[in-house]
Design an enzyme around this catalytic site. Sequence first.
Site, short mmCIF file in Angstrom:
data_model
loop_
_atom_site.label_atom_id
_atom_site.label_comp_id
_atom_site.label_asym_id
_atom_site.label_seq_id
_atom_site.Cartn_x
_atom_site.Cartn_y
_atom_site.Cartn_z
N CYS A 142 0.82 -1.22 0.00
CA CYS A 142 0.00 0.00 0.00
C CYS A 142 0.85 1.27 0.00
CB CYS A 142 -0.94 0.01 1.21
SG CYS A 142 -2.28 -1.19 1.09
N ARG A 167 5.44 -9.23 0.72
CA ARG A 167 5.35 -8.46 -0.53
C ARG A 167 5.94 -7.06 -0.37
NH1 ARG A 167 -0.83 -8.58 -1.87
NH2 ARG A 167 -0.87 -8.41 0.39
#
Length: 437
Positions: A265, A336
């Site tokens: 994000c 990630r």
Amino acid sequence: MNLYEKIVAGQEKISLVGLGYVGMPIAVAFARKIKVIGFDLNNEKIELYRNGIDPTCEVGNDIIRQTTVEFTSDEKRLQEAKFHIVAVPTPVNSDHTPDLRPVEGASTILGRNLTPGSIIVYESTVYPGVTEDICVPILEKESGLKCGVDFKVGYSPERINPGDKVHRLETIVKIVSGMDAETLDTVAKVYELVVEAGVHRASSIKVAEAAKVIENSQRDINIAFMNELSIIFNKLGIDTQSVLKAAGTKWNFLNFSPGLVGGHCIGVDPYYLTHRAEQIGYHSQIILSGRRINDDMGKYVAEQLVKALIKAEISVKNAKVAILGLTFKENCPDTRNTKVIDIIHELAEYSIKPIIVDPVADSVEAKHEYGIDFVDLSSIKQMDAVIIAVAHSEFIKLTKKEIEQLFGNQKQKVLFDLKGILNRDEYESAGYLYWRF
């Protein structure tokens, strides 16, 4: 009966397309109220869910075993649903441009299984315009249906914070939007079934897309400022955390801390916004400046470690270094876009191959994405330097004696505490060469 009423009555189902850290908790939450089909292309993941195993650790095995979500990798099952929620990742390419392949792929699959009267809501973080300008044409092409006539679309950005057990789907105000008033009303009512905090009805899909992408851009810029301060204060020999603690006594001082900015994000979303800005002829200044600072922090940590090894009179080449933590945040298995990998790659430039410990991380993902094999903490001995990179609970619980056992018998032990979880004075007084942001 309208679509919402049919969903509540159990006459229609909703589907979740993408069952990762975001999609799976959403599916489970809705399944407590209505009928849900959970679809993901990853057969192994689906089998884990069916066997009551939660690889994301977001809701836990017990809840997965009890949920009524119909987990499937068969895309034809999507034809059974009339309300679809797309929650697939939206990463960036190596050149920092948006990688829309996951959301385009999801739209393709959904399109060829779309039935008339459906509503599709995208949750994936995108720049303003993606839902209507990129996803809708794919849906129309694959389905042969017409948007606005045969099906409708909406957008409701995900706000789930992976690893956070407090700020959940139910407790965070949900932004909802629709292509028209009727769609907006249906989307809002469906989400109100599970979102206890309520919904905010955005005036358009593009407004909702923009709202999401600036949330993380704002955080990214603020953290970049803290990182720049940390670099300055480090050169001045001033402890950044002490400065922030002092400044934080003022009522309107914003509580941000320096550190590595990874994940799917904060480290990604700003590039979606700046990409769209470039398309309309504006070159971002503040947003991209913040990104450059944050993207360079892994390299900065590695450089500081090399300087510390030299100061401690330890040979840099082939130095024995252990890194505790690989995930992008504490107590979350997600690796990630972790920026710890930047430290590892930069240390390799100095012929240092660190050993990595992470009891929380997804070991299969780490091996596949980065070629990393983890070792047990108990095997860490005779280290020249130790980097505590992630504040996992297991690392926070380490005692001073346990940390000391990680090192050899060198006069000065190099300890990097990137999350500031230790008492600086205690370790410096014990002769450690201690460093933190």
